[in-house]
Design an enzyme around this catalytic site. Structure first.
Site, PDB file in Angstrom:
ATOM      1  N   GLU A  98       4.704 -11.731  -8.091  1.00 21.61           N
ATOM      2  CA  GLU A  98       5.950 -11.610  -7.119  1.00 21.61           C
ATOM      3  C   GLU A  98       5.432 -12.742  -5.765  1.00 21.61           C
ATOM      4  OE1 GLU A  98       8.643  -9.170  -3.950  1.00 21.61           O
ATOM      5  OE2 GLU A  98       7.371  -8.192  -5.064  1.00 21.61           O
ATOM      6  N   ARG A 103      -7.192  -1.208 -12.166  1.00 19.52           N
ATOM      7  CA  ARG A 103      -7.079  -2.480 -11.099  1.00 19.52           C
ATOM      8  C   ARG A 103      -8.496  -2.843 -10.404  1.00 19.52           C
ATOM      9  NH1 ARG A 103      -3.253  -0.689  -6.008  1.00 19.52           N
ATOM     10  NH2 ARG A 103      -3.634  -2.983  -5.534  1.00 19.52           N
ATOM     11  N   LYS A 128      -0.707  -6.508  -0.177  1.00 20.86           N
ATOM     12  CA  LYS A 128      -0.118  -7.776   0.398  1.00 20.86           C
ATOM     13  C   LYS A 128       0.397  -7.415   1.748  1.00 20.86           C
ATOM     14  CE  LYS A 128       1.013 -10.260  -3.553  1.00 20.86           C
ATOM     15  NZ  LYS A 128       2.179 -10.929  -4.602  1.00 20.86           N
TER      16      LYS A 128
END
Length: 552
Positions: free
Chosen positions: A37, A262, A272
């Site tokens: 994104e 992850r 983020k």
């Protein structure tokens, strides 16, 4: 796409794909994608996903697309998209095709209409808070919305009017009609469209409704013919929804979603939102601050694409979340730079040395190897003159035990040069040593002195020929291994994460270096010329990593 630098390690994803190829699943095709994104800069966690997706495609002679998931225009912009493209290419990868989720807005809308026509989606007027309350809990089933029984005709009409802009933001959402009693909360009639009057950086004001990620992602994969949709473990509970959407729409391709752990790297955060907070509140100097775990920050710090690819390969791909020690990443860059970085000399805290028996008007050009093992990297000329500069801590009037550098009345070898002897120590009014008066042995260039052994070797630069430089000593941004576990992660920012040294001097050859040149400053560490602030003749070097583990 680039090839891996080392033989890929076996992992469960490679085994799944190997078995798929044996069974001729997907007609022997392998197609992956990296779908960020564009709401921030990529970080080290994204690097793992990039290396995995592009690496799998390369290894199995497949393709990997770059696709921007640009369905939330409030937080997205062109700057982030350009940075993402730049970072992927810098890591050494090229995409087969570049796509945007916004490329598919019309198809996504038509698919939503199809779900309504099949009785599998409805327009709901509940507020966001009401939807949350109706959803239930992990131990209690959800409650159906009063609008769940709305007729197909009314749903089609309302959804069309939502697109036409007749309703206020938040007045309606389109929800998938699945199962409000499902043990998986993600399957309890999730929202798949919302009204949001926000200008989109690609489609402008053409749309006032935007699809949700879970709905968009699986359809985008199917449209692009992706075979293996690789994502991190937090999406494991979303996989039933991924499959449900594609099954209801009977798309010609049904990609297989596979989850992996992850990357969790000590002394960093990868949220983020929190990274953006560090930037906007000026705890760091931008997204590319060398203390940031962003790819841009790592690049500016002096990390190489090879070191990051090596790191991602070393940590492997598993289904178990675990913390990776920062030392692993530091080891990878240290190994790369030790092998490939040319050597140079820099003096961070200069002490003036006058060589009394060296001619005042003479300068020698000493030829010194750029690398002790890599002879193909050549040699450079280093000016030697009567006045040189050494590190302050390379001299001691009262030396500690095992001190092998310069002492009053003692000798030391200058790297690539002569042996010098300290004859006099000059101090200022405060008693601080400001200058050493020395002599040099003219017969020690490239050979040992006669009749005695000199153990110590120190680095130096010529006062006349060296260049002033600003040296930035970067350390870890946080004081604790897991700052995310703190009540407020800002409370554990390391106040000593940056030390700026002015008045440093570097050898003349570094004045002509490329904008992001990487070097080993002998006996100090690995440094990179700052590509942003080294302008108008000013030299700035960032410390990438110490010479040895724990050497900060």
């Amino acid at each position: 796409m680039t090839t891996n630098d080392t033989q890929p390690l076996a992992n469960f994803i490679r085994q799944i794909i190997t078995n798929d190829l044996k069974d001729n699943k997907n007609n022997g095709k392998v197609a992956t994608r990296f779908p960020p994104e564009p709401n921030g800069y990529l970080h080290i966690g994204h690097a793992k996903s990039i290396c995995l997706n592009f690496g799998i495609a390369t290894e199995f002679n497949g393709t990997c697309n770059l696709r921007f998931d640009d369905t939330n225009p409030e937080k997205e912009n062109i700057e982030y998209m350009e940075a993402i493209e730049r970072d992927v290419q810098w890591l050494g990868f090229d995409w087969a095709q570049l796509h945007h989720a916004s490329d598919y807005f019309e198809q996504l809308y038509n698919y939503a209409v199809q779900l309504i026509e099949q009785g599998q989606a409805y327009v709901d007027s509940l507020s966001a808070e009401q939807i949350r309350l109706y959803r239930g809990t992990l131990t209690e089933p959800g409650k159906e919305s009063p609008d769940r029984s709305r007729s197909i005709a009314d749903n089609l009409d309302l959804f069309s009017r939502m697109r036409a802009g007749e309703f206020a933001d938040g007045q309606y959402v389109l929800r998938a009609k699945i199962d409000m009693a499902s043990p998986n909360i993600n399957m309890r009639d999730p929202a798949i469209y919302r009204i949001r009057r926000v200008h989109h950086h690609r489609t402008g004001d053409a749309w006032c409704i935007y699809p949700m990620y879970d709905y968009t992602h699986c359809i985008s994969d199917a449209i692009e013919g992706i075979t293996h949709s690789l994502c991190t473990l937090e999406f494991e509970d979303h996989r039933p929804l991924y499959d449900w959407v594609l099954e209801q729409l009977q798309t010609p391709v049904h990609p297989q979603q596979i989850e992996f752990a992850r990357l969790q790297l000590e002394y960093t955060i990868v949220s983020k939102r929190k990274l953006n907070q560090l930037v906007t509140e000026k705890h760091v100097h931008g997204w590319d601050d060398p203390r940031m775990p962003t790819i841009a920050g790592l690049r500016r710090a002096g990390f190489t694409p090879k070191s990051i690819r090596d790191f991602c390969e070393r940590i492997g791909v598993t289904k178990q979340n675990s913390w990776i020690e920062m030392g692993v990443l530091e080891y990878c860059i240290r190994e790369d730079l030790n092998e490939n970085a040319p050597r140079a000399m820099a003096v961070l805290q200069p002490l003036r040395v006058v060589i009394d028996n060296y001619p005042e008007d003479q300068t020698e050009q000493l030829e010194i190897s750029n690398h002790p093992q890599r002879h193909e990297l050549g040699k450079r000329n280093v000016p030697f003159s009567r006045v040189i500069l050494i590190e302050q801590d390379d001299f001691a009037e009262v030396p500690p035990p095992k001190f092998k550098r310069l002492i009053a009345g003692g000798e030391v070898r200058l790297r690539g040069s002569y042996v010098i002897k300290c004859n006099e120590v000059i101090k200022n009014a405060e008693g601080i040593v400001t200058e050493l008066r020395c002599t040099y042995d003219t017969d020690t260039l490239g050979k040992n002195p006669e009749g005695r052994k000199v153990k110590g070797v120190i680095h130096w630069v010529s006062e006349q020929h060296s260049h002033p430089a600003e040296i930035r000593l970067y350390d870890r941004l946080f004081k604790v291994p897991n700052p995310d576990s703190e009540e407020n992660f800002l409370d554990v920012i390391n106040p000593a994460s940056l030390e700026v040294l002015e008045g440093c001097r570097v050898e003349a050859s570094l004045a002509e270096t490329q904008s992001d040149g990487r070097y080993q400053f002998e006996r100090i560490g690995y440094f990179c010329r700052d590509a942003v602030d080294s302008v108008d003749g000013k030299l700035v070097f960032n410390r990438t990593v110490s010479l040895r583990e724990g050497g900060w």
